[in-house]
Each structure stands twice: as structure tokens, then as C-alpha cells.
Design an enzyme around this catalytic site. Structure first.
Site, PDB file in Angstrom:
ATOM      1  N   ARG A  45      20.798  11.864   6.500  1.00  0.00           N
ATOM      2  CA  ARG A  45      19.576  11.276   7.059  1.00  0.00           C
ATOM      3  C   ARG A  45      18.870  12.185   8.066  1.00  0.00           C
ATOM      4  NH1 ARG A  45      21.836   5.405   8.331  1.00  0.00           N
ATOM      5  NH2 ARG A  45      23.475   6.801   9.080  1.00  0.00           N
ATOM      6  N   LYS A 153      38.707  10.021  -1.488  1.00  0.00           N
ATOM      7  CA  LYS A 153      39.422   8.795  -1.162  1.00  0.00           C
ATOM      8  C   LYS A 153      38.820   8.202   0.115  1.00  0.00           C
ATOM      9  CE  LYS A 153      43.163  10.027   1.980  1.00  0.00           C
ATOM     10  NZ  LYS A 153      44.551  10.058   2.318  1.00  0.00           N
ATOM     11  N   ASP A 182      42.261  13.978  -5.046  1.00  0.00           N
ATOM     12  CA  ASP A 182      43.464  13.674  -4.272  1.00  0.00           C
ATOM     13  C   ASP A 182      43.913  15.048  -3.823  1.00  0.00           C
ATOM     14  OD1 ASP A 182      46.175  13.468  -3.487  1.00  0.00           O
ATOM     15  OD2 ASP A 182      46.318  11.562  -4.532  1.00  0.00           O
ATOM     16  N   HIS A 183      43.685  15.379  -2.563  1.00  0.00           N
ATOM     17  CA  HIS A 183      43.822  16.794  -2.180  1.00  0.00           C
ATOM     18  C   HIS A 183      45.257  17.299  -2.318  1.00  0.00           C
ATOM     19  CE1 HIS A 183      44.897  15.123   1.733  1.00  0.00           C
ATOM     20  NE2 HIS A 183      45.485  16.268   1.990  1.00  0.00           N
ATOM     21  N   ASP A 240      47.172   4.841   2.954  1.00  0.00           N
ATOM     22  CA  ASP A 240      46.754   6.193   3.307  1.00  0.00           C
ATOM     23  C   ASP A 240      47.538   7.260   2.534  1.00  0.00           C
ATOM     24  OD1 ASP A 240      45.212   7.976   4.894  1.00  0.00           O
ATOM     25  OD2 ASP A 240      46.928   8.339   6.197  1.00  0.00           O
ATOM     26  N   HIS A 245      48.780   9.894  -2.773  1.00  0.00           N
ATOM     27  CA  HIS A 245      49.525  11.156  -2.831  1.00  0.00           C
ATOM     28  C   HIS A 245      50.937  10.968  -3.402  1.00  0.00           C
ATOM     29  CE1 HIS A 245      46.140  12.177  -0.460  1.00  0.00           C
ATOM     30  NE2 HIS A 245      46.615  11.772   0.695  1.00  0.00           N
TER      31      HIS A 245
HETATM   32  P1  NAD Z   1      31.294  11.739   8.292  1.00  0.00           P
HETATM   33  O1  NAD Z   1      31.042  10.419   8.952  1.00  0.00           O
HETATM   34  O2  NAD Z   1      31.545  12.923   9.127  1.00  0.00           O
HETATM   35  O3  NAD Z   1      30.050  12.084   7.361  1.00  0.00           O
HETATM   36  C1  NAD Z   1      29.321  11.109   6.657  1.00  0.00           C
HETATM   37  C2  NAD Z   1      28.038  11.706   6.137  1.00  0.00           C
HETATM   38  O4  NAD Z   1      27.273  10.687   5.488  1.00  0.00           O
HETATM   39  C3  NAD Z   1      27.112  12.278   7.224  1.00  0.00           C
HETATM   40  O5  NAD Z   1      26.521  13.448   6.723  1.00  0.00           O
HETATM   41  C4  NAD Z   1      26.065  11.186   7.398  1.00  0.00           C
HETATM   42  O6  NAD Z   1      24.838  11.660   7.893  1.00  0.00           O
HETATM   43  C5  NAD Z   1      25.920  10.712   5.974  1.00  0.00           C
HETATM   44  N1  NAD Z   1      25.322   9.360   5.866  1.00  0.00           N
HETATM   45  C6  NAD Z   1      25.796   8.200   6.363  1.00  0.00           C
HETATM   46  N2  NAD Z   1      24.972   7.190   6.022  1.00  0.00           N
HETATM   47  C7  NAD Z   1      23.978   7.712   5.256  1.00  0.00           C
HETATM   48  C8  NAD Z   1      22.863   7.180   4.572  1.00  0.00           C
HETATM   49  N3  NAD Z   1      22.566   5.872   4.585  1.00  0.00           N
HETATM   50  N4  NAD Z   1      22.072   8.029   3.877  1.00  0.00           N
HETATM   51  C9  NAD Z   1      22.352   9.352   3.838  1.00  0.00           C
HETATM   52  N5  NAD Z   1      23.405   9.914   4.459  1.00  0.00           N
HETATM   53  C10 NAD Z   1      24.204   9.099   5.169  1.00  0.00           C
HETATM   54  O7  NAD Z   1      32.465  11.481   7.251  1.00  0.00           O
HETATM   55  P2  NAD Z   1      33.456  12.593   6.614  1.00  0.00           P
HETATM   56  O8  NAD Z   1      34.624  12.727   7.499  1.00  0.00           O
HETATM   57  O9  NAD Z   1      32.693  13.802   6.262  1.00  0.00           O
HETATM   58  O10 NAD Z   1      33.987  11.845   5.306  1.00  0.00           O
HETATM   59  C11 NAD Z   1      33.198  11.623   4.154  1.00  0.00           C
HETATM   60  C12 NAD Z   1      34.046  10.936   3.103  1.00  0.00           C
HETATM   61  O11 NAD Z   1      35.147  11.750   2.754  1.00  0.00           O
HETATM   62  C13 NAD Z   1      34.662   9.606   3.564  1.00  0.00           C
HETATM   63  O12 NAD Z   1      34.719   8.755   2.478  1.00  0.00           O
HETATM   64  C14 NAD Z   1      36.064   9.982   3.988  1.00  0.00           C
HETATM   65  O13 NAD Z   1      36.957   8.908   3.875  1.00  0.00           O
HETATM   66  C15 NAD Z   1      36.376  11.053   2.974  1.00  0.00           C
HETATM   67  N6  NAD Z   1      37.373  12.031   3.430  1.00  0.00           N
HETATM   68  C16 NAD Z   1      37.133  12.823   4.517  1.00  0.00           C
HETATM   69  C17 NAD Z   1      38.072  13.758   4.901  1.00  0.00           C
HETATM   70  C18 NAD Z   1      37.823  14.675   6.079  1.00  0.00           C
HETATM   71  O14 NAD Z   1      38.626  15.595   6.278  1.00  0.00           O
HETATM   72  N7  NAD Z   1      36.773  14.490   6.837  1.00  0.00           N
HETATM   73  C19 NAD Z   1      39.268  13.888   4.186  1.00  0.00           C
HETATM   74  C20 NAD Z   1      39.484  13.062   3.075  1.00  0.00           C
HETATM   75  C21 NAD Z   1      38.524  12.145   2.699  1.00  0.00           C
END
Ligand code: NAD
Length: 495
Positions: A45, A153, A182-183, A240, A245
Site C-alpha cells: 500500500r 504458511k 514449506d521452507h 507452527d 515441517h
Molecule cells: P509483513 O507484515 O512484514 O508484510 C506484509 C506485507 O503485506 C506488507 O508489505 C504490507 O504492506 C502488505 N499489505 C498488508 N495489507 C495490504 C493490503 N490491503 N494491500 C496491499 N498490501 C498489503 O509480513 P511478513 O513477515 O513479510 O509475512 C508475509 C507472509 O509470509 C505471512 O503470511 C507470514 O505468515 C508468512 N511468513 C513469513 C515469514 C518471515 O520470515 N517473515 C516466514 C514464513 C512465513
């Protein structure tokens, strides 16, 4: 080796994109899987400019440890010039029109042949909306190119929600086009399981119920919940770690040998392996699974889970789970698989112990009741990577007594450094259309069906938490689970 593609990353300003995706894409660029014919659109956004986006991408590369001295310093800048930022609210259908126009423009500019990879680095509640709009607003190319969807996930919180999530994306993408990350499947030592089993006559010929007594899988963390309490309070160790995993590792360890080593045959065998894991009744689930939550350590230096910031004072979320699964796959029919994962355990280690049956005839020791030690093959996943094989040899003393020795192989630090990170490996696979290391819907489905029964039993009762001390190996009940079968955990750093 090079593949042409346009990546559209939803959640381009998020943590996952910054820490994992940009460095992984850069590594692929450096290795030549991506060359001139690729582009990335990052969406979120916030109103970022392309220039700002380039700076972010370059700093993500730097923060990942790729210092400019080691890489060609111009390379990150050249790489970042392929990135385009598009401010976008995923709920707004009109924003997809602008996205489509940019995608079509870049397709032409970089000659991408209509190849598109949509990476949803966002909360799963958005998956259905995005997938729907991608189709309605015609972002999916038709003709020669491919459309692939990569998702993260958590994939649901039980079977019902996972099914709804799957239904919400399957209107736009077929199963072959969906790459569920699934990393753990991107980790080299997990990928090596198939090679170890099917590439060695020694292990292949012994991998059956005649020779294997039991298999143990431990994913032990020494850290507590850290900053993830908000998420963890809604998830717990079962959702989790175990549903995804651990169940993936179970499938790799118990599957029958595929006729051919390709993604289709392997996935069929993995699905079959999970189908053949016994789904417990509630009574069986109560007998075969235990849960725990960490308390403080004996020296009172570490906080109990309930005292951590962001957790409820009376939280009944489990930070530990151990259980016994039973496979009915033909080769291993009836072999128990003991699984265990938890936080704040004595030592960080992910390892698999394959415990072979004992030879009943001990002809060596004068006392015929004195059993020989069992042969154990240990697969070290992390932080160590490699194998240990325990076997018996003659003791260097008078007489003829046997005692166990350990044959060890560990990857060196330099070998480990050369191993691609899980995300690099998985994104490369998705780019190449190789689905070997991604979770199929039927695997996800069956894993939830196994887990749901256990959860139903647990959710009906308030647990007596905390029930294990930080720095231990979990609650006593986890040891009792094996003791009642006349067995014990092989990995026991407290011994
Ligand atoms: P985050 O909150 O850091 O990022 C979310 C992103 O979505 C941001 O860029 C935000 O601006 C965008 N966003 C939110 N609402 C929006 C909307 N309405 N329109 C457009 N963009 C929008 O989250 P993250 O840590 O990057 O995780 C993302 C996904 O990956 C999640 O499902 C999380 O469970 C999964 N995940 C993350 C990790 C990790 O290491 N961060 C690991 C495994 C899984």
C-alpha cells in the site's frame, strides 16, 4: 539454465520480502538463473518510488551479508534496476488494472514470453481476494507463458479453514500452478533424505519393517517465543511445526521408492505415505500425543512462557509437542515414528534417528542376556549437517566384547556456506517449474486431518501448564511415551 520471468510480489515492503526474497533473487541473478530477461514488480500500500524501491532492494542484499567487496559492487545496482514498485491495495479491483498494464509493459520490454510468478508474501486471509482479482482482471497470461502462484504458511489453522483457503485460490490456479512453500523442504539436508535412502543399497535394503525398529524426529529449539508471541498465541507448536515441517519429514522418511526420481512420482509417493499414517480416534490421540509449555529454568534466569511479553497469564498454548505416529505404508507397516518439537529445550538441534532392530542372537558377550547396542543412523539437519552411524566393534581389551562406535560425517563450514539458502533453492525450483519440494494440497489436507483430532482432544481440556522447565527436554510425559514401548529418545543432550 536461464529462465525468463516476471515476478509480482504482493507484500513487497514486508519482512519476508526484505529478509528472504530479495537476497534469494539476487543469488539467482548472480548464478545466472536470472539474467537480462527478468523483472520484478513489488506491490504494497505504501507510495514508494522506483528509486526508493531500488535502494531498499540493495540494502536487503547488503543486510543479508552479501558485502560489496565480495560481490561485484555494480551487480546489486544492475539487479535492482529490474525492480518496479506499484502502490496497490489488494482489496481494490481497479488497482489490478494498473498492475496489469505495468506487467504487460514489462513483459514486452524484457521479452518475458508471458511467464509470470505471483508471490503472495502476505497474510493468508488475502490469498483468495488476490487470486480472484488476478483472474478477473486478466493478469494471468494465456498462450505460451506460465502462471505460477507461490504462497506461504500458515495454510489454514485446521482442515476446514485450509480447505476454504484452497478453494479460494483454486478458482484461478490449478494444483500444478500452486507452489506451497514449506521452507524445510528447501533445506539441503532434508532434500538429501531421498538420496540417502534410494541412492544407497545399504540403506535402501534395510529401510523396512523387518529391520527398522522405530524412527525419531526431533526439531528442538533452545530459544523461547522471542518477539513472535502475538502469532504464537494463536498457533502453538502443533500448528507452527508439526502439521507442516514434521509431517513433510515423515512423508520423506516413510514413502515407498518412486519408480522415477521426478516431482510427479515423488509427490505421489509422499501423498501415499501420509495417507498411510494412521488417523487416530480421540482415545488414541489422547494416548499418543503429549503437550507442554515451558516454565522458568531452575536458576530463575529465564522467563516462563506465560510471563513473556504478549502472552496471556493463563495461556494454554503449547510450546512443546511429542507424539507417536504409526505408518501403514507396506514396507514400514506398523513402525512407530516418534516426533517431538519444542521451544526452550536443552539444545538446539534438528535431527532424525533411524533405530534399527537388534540382532536377537548376541554370540559375543558371555552373558547371553546382555544385548548388543542397536545400530542407529542419525541424520543431522541443523545446526550440524551430516550423518552419524552407530555400530558395534570389538573392544580393545582381552576377550571378545563389542561396544558401539560412531562413524561421523559433517559438512564443513565452507561446504555449508556454499549450500543455497532454502528460499533461493525453492524460488529457483518454482522458476524452473519443479514442484518436488513443495507441499501438495493432499499432503496439507491429510496433515490437518491427523492434527485436527489431537487438537479436538486438547481443546476440550485445560492443560496443567507450565509442565517443563526451560533448558530441559520437555515434560516427563514425552519420555514416558517411549518408555511405555520399552524405548527411549536417542537424542538426549542431558544424558
Ligand atoms: P509483513 O507484515 O512484514 O508484510 C506484509 C506485507 O503485506 C506488507 O508489505 C504490507 O504492506 C502488505 N499489505 C498488508 N495489507 C495490504 C493490503 N490491503 N494491500 C496491499 N498490501 C498489503 O509480513 P511478513 O513477515 O513479510 O509475512 C508475509 C507472509 O509470509 C505471512 O503470511 C507470514 O505468515 C508468512 N511468513 C513469513 C515469514 C518471515 O520470515 N517473515 C516466514 C514464513 C512465513
Amino acid at each position: 539454465m536461464e529462465q525468463k520471468a516476471l515476478f509480482i510480489i504482493f507484500g513487497g515492503t514486508g519482512d519476508l520480502a526484505y529478509r528472504k526474497l530479495y537476497p534469494a533473487l539476487f543469488n539467482l541473478y548472480e548464478k545466472g538463473y536470472l539474467k537480462e530477461n527478468f523483472a520484478v514488480i513489488g506491490t504494497a500500500r505504501r507510495p514508494w518510488s522506483n528509486d526508493h524501491y531500488h535502494e531498499v532492494v540493495m540494502s536487503a542484499i547488503e543486510d543479508s551479508g552479501r558485502d560489496a567487496g565480495r560481490t561485484n559492487s555494480e551487480l546489486p545496482r544492475k539487479f535492482a534496476s529490474h525492480f518496479y514498485y506499484q502502490s496497490h491495495n489488494v482489496d481494490d479491483a481497479e488497482h489490478y488494472v494498473a498492475l496489469r498494464n505495468l506487467a504487460d509493459q514489462l513483459d514486452e520490454k524484457y521479452q518475458l514470453n508471458g511467464n509470470r510468478i505471483f508471490y503472495l508474501a502476505m497474510a493468508p486471509r488475502f490469498f483468495g481476494t488476490i487470486a480472484g482479482h488476478l483472474k478477473d482482471q486478466k493478469l494471468l497470461t494465456e498462450g505460451s507463458g506460465f502462471n505460477r502462484l507461490i504462497i506461504e504458511k500458515p495454510f489454514g489453522r485446521d482442515y476446514q479453514s485450509a480447505k476454504e483457503l484452497n478453494d479460494s485460490i483454486s478458482g484461478s490456479f490449478d494444483e500444478e500452478q500452486i507452489f506451497r512453500i514449506d521452507h524445510y523442504l528447501g533445506k539441503e539436508p532434508i532434500q538429501s533424505i531421498a538420496g540417502l535412502r534410494f541412492g544407497n543399497a545399504l540403506f535402501n535394503s534395510l529401510w523396512n519393517k523387518e529391520h527398522i525398529d522405530n524412527i525419531q524426529i526431533t526439531l528442538a529449539e533452545s530459544l523461547g517465543v522471542e518477539e513472535r508471541a502475538g502469532y504464537y498465541e494463536t498457533a502453538g507448536a502443533m500448528r507452527d511445526m508439526l502439521q507442516n515441517h514434521i509431517m513433510q519429514i515423515v512423508s520423506l522418511l516413510t514413502m515407498e521408492r518412486p519408480e522415477v526420481f521426478d516431482s510427479k512420482h515423488l509427490q505421489d509417493k509422499k501423498i501415499e505415505a501420509l495417507e498411510n499414517i494412521q488417523t487416530y480416534s480421540k482415545e488414541e490421540a489422547a494416548q499418543n500425543f503429549v503437550r507442554g509449555q515451558y516454565g522458568e529454568d531452575a536458576a530463575h534466569t529465564q522467563l516462563a512462557y506465560r510471563e513473556e511479553e504478549g502472552t496471556a497469564d493463563d495461556s494454554s498454548i503449547e510450546t512443546f509437542v511429542a507424539g507417536k505416529l504409526i505408518t501403514h505404508n507396506p514396507s514400514l507397516d506398523g513402525v512407530p515414528i516418534y516426533v517431538r518439537t519444542g521451544k526452550r529445550l536443552a539444545k538446539k538441534s534438528t535431527q532424525i534417528n533411524v533405530v534399527f532392530k537388534n540382532d536377537d542372537q548376541n554370540i559375543f558377550n558371555s552373558d547371553p542376556n546382555q544385548k548388543l547396542e542397536t545400530n542407529v543412523l542419525t541424520l543431522h539437519i541443523e545446526p550440524d549437517q551430516g550423518f552419524t552411524l552407530q555400530f558395534n566393534t570389538k573392544k580393545g581389551n582381552q576377550g571378545y566384547q563389542l561396544s558401539p562406535v560412531h562413524l561421523r560425517y559433517r559438512k564443513s563450514a565452507s561446504e555449508k556456506a556454499k549450500t543455497p539458502d532454502a528460499y533461493e533453492s525453492l524460488i529457483r525450483d518454482a522458476l524452473m517449474g519443479n514442484k518436488t519440494n513443495f507441499a501438495h494440497w493432499h499432503e496439507v489436507r491429510k496433515a490437518w486431518q491427523i492434527v485436527d483430532v489431537i487438537r479436538q482432544v486438547w481443546d476440550a481440556e485445560t492443560p496443567d501448564f507450565p509442565n517443563y522447565a526451560s533448558g530441559s527436554m520437555g515434560p516427563q510425559a514425552a519420555d514416558d511415551l517411549l518408555a511405555r514401548d520399552g524405548r527411549q529418545w536417542i537424542f538426549n543432550p542431558q544424558k
